[in-house]
Structure formats: structure tokens, C-alpha cells
Motif scaffolding. Structure first.
Motif, PDB file in Angstrom:
ATOM      1  N   PHE A 206      38.450  48.421  39.009  1.00 37.83           N
ATOM      2  CA  PHE A 206      39.897  48.242  39.042  1.00 37.83           C
ATOM      3  C   PHE A 206      40.430  47.808  37.686  1.00 37.83           C
ATOM      4  O   PHE A 206      41.459  48.270  37.220  1.00 37.83           O
ATOM      5  CB  PHE A 206      40.294  47.215  40.114  1.00 37.83           C
ATOM      6  CG  PHE A 206      41.756  46.909  40.140  1.00 37.83           C
ATOM      7  CD1 PHE A 206      42.646  47.793  40.723  1.00 37.83           C
ATOM      8  CD2 PHE A 206      42.241  45.743  39.573  1.00 37.83           C
ATOM      9  CE1 PHE A 206      44.017  47.512  40.747  1.00 37.83           C
ATOM     10  CE2 PHE A 206      43.598  45.457  39.592  1.00 37.83           C
ATOM     11  CZ  PHE A 206      44.487  46.349  40.178  1.00 37.83           C
ATOM     12  N   HIS A 207      39.716  46.900  37.034  1.00 37.81           N
ATOM     13  CA  HIS A 207      40.158  46.373  35.742  1.00 37.81           C
ATOM     14  C   HIS A 207      39.617  47.163  34.555  1.00 37.81           C
ATOM     15  O   HIS A 207      39.925  46.846  33.410  1.00 37.81           O
ATOM     16  CB  HIS A 207      39.774  44.899  35.602  1.00 37.81           C
ATOM     17  CG  HIS A 207      40.589  44.009  36.485  1.00 37.81           C
ATOM     18  ND1 HIS A 207      41.941  43.822  36.310  1.00 37.81           N
ATOM     19  CD2 HIS A 207      40.256  43.270  37.566  1.00 37.81           C
ATOM     20  CE1 HIS A 207      42.396  43.000  37.231  1.00 37.81           C
ATOM     21  NE2 HIS A 207      41.396  42.659  38.018  1.00 37.81           N
ATOM     22  N   GLY A 208      38.808  48.177  34.803  1.00 35.51           N
ATOM     23  CA  GLY A 208      38.280  49.002  33.723  1.00 35.51           C
ATOM     24  C   GLY A 208      37.377  48.231  32.776  1.00 35.51           C
ATOM     25  O   GLY A 208      37.319  48.528  31.579  1.00 35.51           O
ATOM     26  N   MET A 209      36.663  47.265  33.305  1.00 33.43           N
ATOM     27  CA  MET A 209      35.786  46.437  32.476  1.00 33.43           C
ATOM     28  C   MET A 209      34.533  47.205  32.126  1.00 33.43           C
ATOM     29  O   MET A 209      33.989  47.938  32.934  1.00 33.43           O
ATOM     30  CB  MET A 209      35.432  45.158  33.219  1.00 33.43           C
ATOM     31  CG  MET A 209      36.626  44.305  33.499  1.00 33.43           C
ATOM     32  SD  MET A 209      36.141  42.872  34.462  1.00 33.43           S
ATOM     33  CE  MET A 209      37.729  42.164  34.763  1.00 33.43           C
TER      34      MET A 209
ATOM     35  N   THR B 195      42.728  33.995  36.988  1.00 30.50           N
ATOM     36  CA  THR B 195      43.532  33.968  38.200  1.00 30.50           C
ATOM     37  C   THR B 195      44.439  35.187  38.286  1.00 30.50           C
ATOM     38  O   THR B 195      44.585  35.790  39.343  1.00 30.50           O
ATOM     39  CB  THR B 195      44.375  32.676  38.247  1.00 30.50           C
ATOM     40  OG1 THR B 195      43.499  31.565  38.125  1.00 30.50           O
ATOM     41  CG2 THR B 195      45.148  32.572  39.531  1.00 30.50           C
ATOM     42  N   GLN B 196      45.018  35.584  37.166  1.00 35.49           N
ATOM     43  CA  GLN B 196      45.916  36.738  37.188  1.00 35.49           C
ATOM     44  C   GLN B 196      45.172  38.024  37.536  1.00 35.49           C
ATOM     45  O   GLN B 196      45.690  38.872  38.242  1.00 35.49           O
ATOM     46  CB  GLN B 196      46.619  36.890  35.840  1.00 35.49           C
ATOM     47  CG  GLN B 196      47.614  35.785  35.565  1.00 35.49           C
ATOM     48  CD  GLN B 196      48.231  35.928  34.187  1.00 35.49           C
ATOM     49  OE1 GLN B 196      47.687  36.599  33.322  1.00 35.49           O
ATOM     50  NE2 GLN B 196      49.372  35.287  33.998  1.00 35.49           N
ATOM     51  N   LYS B 197      43.946  38.155  37.028  1.00 30.32           N
ATOM     52  CA  LYS B 197      43.154  39.350  37.333  1.00 30.32           C
ATOM     53  C   LYS B 197      42.857  39.430  38.820  1.00 30.32           C
ATOM     54  O   LYS B 197      42.938  40.499  39.425  1.00 30.32           O
ATOM     55  CB  LYS B 197      41.843  39.337  36.553  1.00 30.32           C
ATOM     56  CG  LYS B 197      41.977  39.653  35.103  1.00 30.32           C
ATOM     57  CD  LYS B 197      40.604  39.690  34.464  1.00 30.32           C
ATOM     58  CE  LYS B 197      40.682  40.044  32.994  1.00 30.32           C
ATOM     59  NZ  LYS B 197      39.348  40.103  32.392  1.00 30.32           N
ATOM     60  N   VAL B 198      42.510  38.302  39.400  1.00 26.20           N
ATOM     61  CA  VAL B 198      42.194  38.271  40.825  1.00 26.20           C
ATOM     62  C   VAL B 198      43.444  38.582  41.644  1.00 26.20           C
ATOM     63  O   VAL B 198      43.405  39.352  42.600  1.00 26.20           O
ATOM     64  CB  VAL B 198      41.594  36.904  41.231  1.00 26.20           C
ATOM     65  CG1 VAL B 198      41.415  36.811  42.733  1.00 26.20           C
ATOM     66  CG2 VAL B 198      40.274  36.670  40.516  1.00 26.20           C
ATOM     67  N   GLU B 199      44.578  38.002  41.249  1.00 26.62           N
ATOM     68  CA  GLU B 199      45.824  38.248  41.969  1.00 26.62           C
ATOM     69  C   GLU B 199      46.233  39.715  41.896  1.00 26.62           C
ATOM     70  O   GLU B 199      46.684  40.289  42.896  1.00 26.62           O
ATOM     71  CB  GLU B 199      46.938  37.361  41.425  1.00 26.62           C
ATOM     72  CG  GLU B 199      46.780  35.904  41.800  1.00 26.62           C
ATOM     73  CD  GLU B 199      47.837  35.005  41.179  1.00 26.62           C
ATOM     74  OE1 GLU B 199      48.771  35.526  40.528  1.00 26.62           O
ATOM     75  OE2 GLU B 199      47.721  33.787  41.353  1.00 26.62           O
ATOM     76  N   LEU B 200      46.069  40.340  40.738  1.00 29.52           N
ATOM     77  CA  LEU B 200      46.373  41.771  40.615  1.00 29.52           C
ATOM     78  C   LEU B 200      45.485  42.606  41.530  1.00 29.52           C
ATOM     79  O   LEU B 200      45.958  43.540  42.194  1.00 29.52           O
ATOM     80  CB  LEU B 200      46.174  42.230  39.169  1.00 29.52           C
ATOM     81  CG  LEU B 200      47.265  41.902  38.178  1.00 29.52           C
ATOM     82  CD1 LEU B 200      46.818  42.255  36.761  1.00 29.52           C
ATOM     83  CD2 LEU B 200      48.523  42.651  38.535  1.00 29.52           C
TER      84      LEU B 200
ATOM     85  N   LEU C  31      44.865  45.650  46.633  1.00 25.01           N
ATOM     86  CA  LEU C  31      44.201  45.851  47.917  1.00 25.01           C
ATOM     87  C   LEU C  31      45.212  45.854  49.056  1.00 25.01           C
ATOM     88  O   LEU C  31      45.141  46.675  49.968  1.00 25.01           O
ATOM     89  CB  LEU C  31      43.170  44.738  48.175  1.00 25.01           C
ATOM     90  CG  LEU C  31      41.841  44.822  47.464  1.00 25.01           C
ATOM     91  CD1 LEU C  31      40.998  43.601  47.803  1.00 25.01           C
ATOM     92  CD2 LEU C  31      41.100  46.081  47.841  1.00 25.01           C
ATOM     93  N   ALA C  32      46.158  44.928  48.999  1.00 29.35           N
ATOM     94  CA  ALA C  32      47.143  44.807  50.077  1.00 29.35           C
ATOM     95  C   ALA C  32      48.099  45.994  50.090  1.00 29.35           C
ATOM     96  O   ALA C  32      48.384  46.564  51.144  1.00 29.35           O
ATOM     97  CB  ALA C  32      47.918  43.509  49.933  1.00 29.35           C
TER      98      ALA C  32
ATOM     99  N   ALA D 225      44.095  40.780  55.994  1.00 26.99           N
ATOM    100  CA  ALA D 225      43.999  39.484  55.317  1.00 26.99           C
ATOM    101  C   ALA D 225      42.550  39.001  55.264  1.00 26.99           C
ATOM    102  O   ALA D 225      42.114  38.426  54.262  1.00 26.99           O
ATOM    103  CB  ALA D 225      44.872  38.454  56.022  1.00 26.99           C
ATOM    104  N   SER D 226      41.788  39.242  56.321  1.00 32.17           N
ATOM    105  CA  SER D 226      40.391  38.797  56.320  1.00 32.17           C
ATOM    106  C   SER D 226      39.573  39.559  55.276  1.00 32.17           C
ATOM    107  O   SER D 226      38.670  38.991  54.653  1.00 32.17           O
ATOM    108  CB  SER D 226      39.766  38.957  57.705  1.00 32.17           C
ATOM    109  OG  SER D 226      39.739  40.305  58.083  1.00 32.17           O
ATOM    110  N   THR D 227      39.894  40.816  55.053  1.00 29.69           N
ATOM    111  CA  THR D 227      39.210  41.597  54.024  1.00 29.69           C
ATOM    112  C   THR D 227      39.556  41.060  52.647  1.00 29.69           C
ATOM    113  O   THR D 227      38.696  40.943  51.776  1.00 29.69           O
ATOM    114  CB  THR D 227      39.596  43.083  54.129  1.00 29.69           C
ATOM    115  OG1 THR D 227      39.270  43.543  55.432  1.00 29.69           O
ATOM    116  CG2 THR D 227      38.864  43.911  53.097  1.00 29.69           C
ATOM    117  N   GLN D 228      40.811  40.696  52.433  1.00 26.90           N
ATOM    118  CA  GLN D 228      41.220  40.104  51.164  1.00 26.90           C
ATOM    119  C   GLN D 228      40.507  38.775  50.944  1.00 26.90           C
ATOM    120  O   GLN D 228      40.077  38.471  49.836  1.00 26.90           O
ATOM    121  CB  GLN D 228      42.724  39.895  51.128  1.00 26.90           C
ATOM    122  CG  GLN D 228      43.509  41.168  51.035  1.00 26.90           C
ATOM    123  CD  GLN D 228      45.000  40.905  51.021  1.00 26.90           C
ATOM    124  OE1 GLN D 228      45.444  39.794  50.765  1.00 26.90           O
ATOM    125  NE2 GLN D 228      45.759  41.938  51.285  1.00 26.90           N
TER     126      GLN D 228
END
Length: 67
Positions: free
Chosen positions: A24-27, A37-42, A47-48, A55-58
Motif C-alpha cells: 500500500f505504501h510502496g515501501m 501513526t499517519q501511515k497506519v491511519e491512511l 481498508l474501510a 471493524a474487526s478486520t481493521q
């Protein structure tokens, strides 16, 4: 994960979440995997919205990605 005696299916699932996060982040290298934190939130927002996951999958994704 093997040292903590996780089930093989749990190990596979966690490994897949890590791969999805990286793609997802092209790392491309390990130094880019620093927690952010911002990477995880993105990732979770994507996903949502685009992945239509529950929500359980998230929550599972959060536990794996934030480790």
C-alpha cells in the motif's frame, strides 16, 4: 511468530497483513518500515473505504501493523 507458538493460519494471516501494508505504501526497504501513526491511519482508511472491510478486520490489521 514461531517462537510465540502462533497457529500456522495466524502466522499466514499476519504475514499477509504486513505484505498488504508494505504494498500500500510502496515501501522497498526495511528503513521505510518505521512506525508512523499517519501511515497506519491512511492504510486503515483505505481498508474501510476501498476494501469494504469490517471493524474487526481493521482491528486485526492495526494489531499486526503497529507491532
Amino acid at each position: 511468530m514461531r517462537l510465540k507458538h502462533y497457529a500456522i493460519r495466524t502466522e499466514q494471516s499476519y504475514s499477509e497483513w504486513i505484505r498488504r501494508y508494505i504494498r500500500f505504501h510502496g515501501m522497498r526497504w526495511r528503513g521505510e518500515l518505521t512506525p508512523g501513526t499517519q501511515k497506519v491511519e491512511l492504510f486503515l482508511s483505505d481498508l474501510a473505504v476501498n476494501g469494504h472491510v469490517s471493524a474487526s478486520t481493521q482491528n486485526q490489521a492495526v494489531r499486526v501493523v503497529e507491532r
